[in-house]
Design a protein around this motif. Structure first.
Motif, short mmCIF file in Angstrom:
data_model
loop_
_atom_site.label_atom_id
_atom_site.label_comp_id
_atom_site.label_asym_id
_atom_site.label_seq_id
_atom_site.Cartn_x
_atom_site.Cartn_y
_atom_site.Cartn_z
N ALA A 1 -7.84 14.03 -36.39
CA ALA A 1 -9.06 14.60 -35.60
C ALA A 1 -8.90 15.93 -36.66
O ALA A 1 -10.29 16.52 -37.26
N ILE A 2 -7.64 17.12 -36.41
CA ILE A 2 -7.15 18.17 -37.55
C ILE A 2 -7.70 18.26 -38.97
O ILE A 2 -8.51 19.28 -38.83
N ASN A 3 -7.78 17.05 -39.10
CA ASN A 3 -7.69 17.30 -41.30
C ASN A 3 -8.77 17.16 -41.51
O ASN A 3 -9.54 17.26 -42.57
N ALA A 4 -9.76 16.13 -40.71
CA ALA A 4 -10.97 15.52 -40.56
C ALA A 4 -12.30 17.44 -40.48
O ALA A 4 -12.84 17.86 -41.23
N LEU A 5 -11.51 17.93 -39.46
CA LEU A 5 -12.29 19.10 -39.43
C LEU A 5 -12.28 19.69 -40.37
O LEU A 5 -13.15 20.96 -40.36
N ARG A 6 -11.10 20.39 -40.82
CA ARG A 6 -10.67 21.20 -41.88
C ARG A 6 -11.10 20.00 -43.60
O ARG A 6 -12.00 21.22 -43.61
N ALA A 7 -11.14 18.98 -43.60
CA ALA A 7 -11.85 18.36 -44.47
C ALA A 7 -13.49 18.67 -44.85
O ALA A 7 -14.21 19.65 -45.24
N ALA A 8 -13.92 19.15 -43.06
CA ALA A 8 -15.64 19.55 -43.11
C ALA A 8 -15.38 20.69 -43.16
O ALA A 8 -16.83 21.62 -43.22
N GLY A 9 -14.85 21.86 -43.55
CA GLY A 9 -15.04 23.13 -43.25
C GLY A 9 -15.09 23.72 -42.38
O GLY A 9 -14.64 25.26 -42.37
N HIS A 10 -14.30 23.26 -41.44
CA HIS A 10 -14.60 24.36 -39.49
C HIS A 10 -12.73 24.79 -40.09
O HIS A 10 -11.71 24.20 -40.17
N ARG A 11 -12.87 25.88 -39.91
CA ARG A 11 -11.62 26.94 -40.62
C ARG A 11 -11.40 27.29 -38.71
O ARG A 11 -9.48 26.96 -38.37
N ILE B 1 -9.98 25.54 -35.47
CA ILE B 1 -10.41 24.01 -35.19
C ILE B 1 -11.07 24.19 -33.68
O ILE B 1 -11.37 23.27 -32.99
N ALA B 2 -10.71 24.71 -32.87
CA ALA B 2 -11.49 24.74 -31.51
C ALA B 2 -12.83 24.80 -31.73
O ALA B 2 -13.17 23.88 -31.22
N ALA B 3 -13.51 25.79 -32.33
CA ALA B 3 -14.74 26.19 -32.57
C ALA B 3 -15.35 25.09 -32.85
O ALA B 3 -16.64 24.22 -32.88
N SER C 1 -18.17 17.96 -30.81
CA SER C 1 -19.16 17.63 -29.32
C SER C 1 -20.03 17.63 -28.14
O SER C 1 -20.20 16.91 -27.30
N TYR C 2 -20.70 18.35 -28.87
CA TYR C 2 -21.83 18.49 -28.49
C TYR C 2 -23.11 16.83 -29.01
O TYR C 2 -24.13 17.14 -27.91
#
Length: 42
Positions: free
Chosen positions: A8-18, A20-22, A28-29
């Motif tokens: 999950a963390i790596n998928a968020l990073r790959a999508a450009g999120h620096r 992780i909590a945000a 989750s919206y």
């Protein structure tokens, strides 16, 4: 469980999120569509 967390963390990073909590809050919206979009499934 740690493997799923790292996925999950790596998928968020790959999508450009620096921040992780945000990124988790953003995804989750719309819990039934955004995670699938993030993974490229839908």
């Amino acid at each position: 469980m740690s493997t799923l967390r790292n996925l999950a963390i790596n998928a968020l990073r790959a999508a450009g999120h620096r921040n992780i909590a945000a990124g988790i809050r953003h995804v989750s919206y719309e819990p039934f569509t955004r995670p699938l979009d993030l993974l490229g499934i839908v």
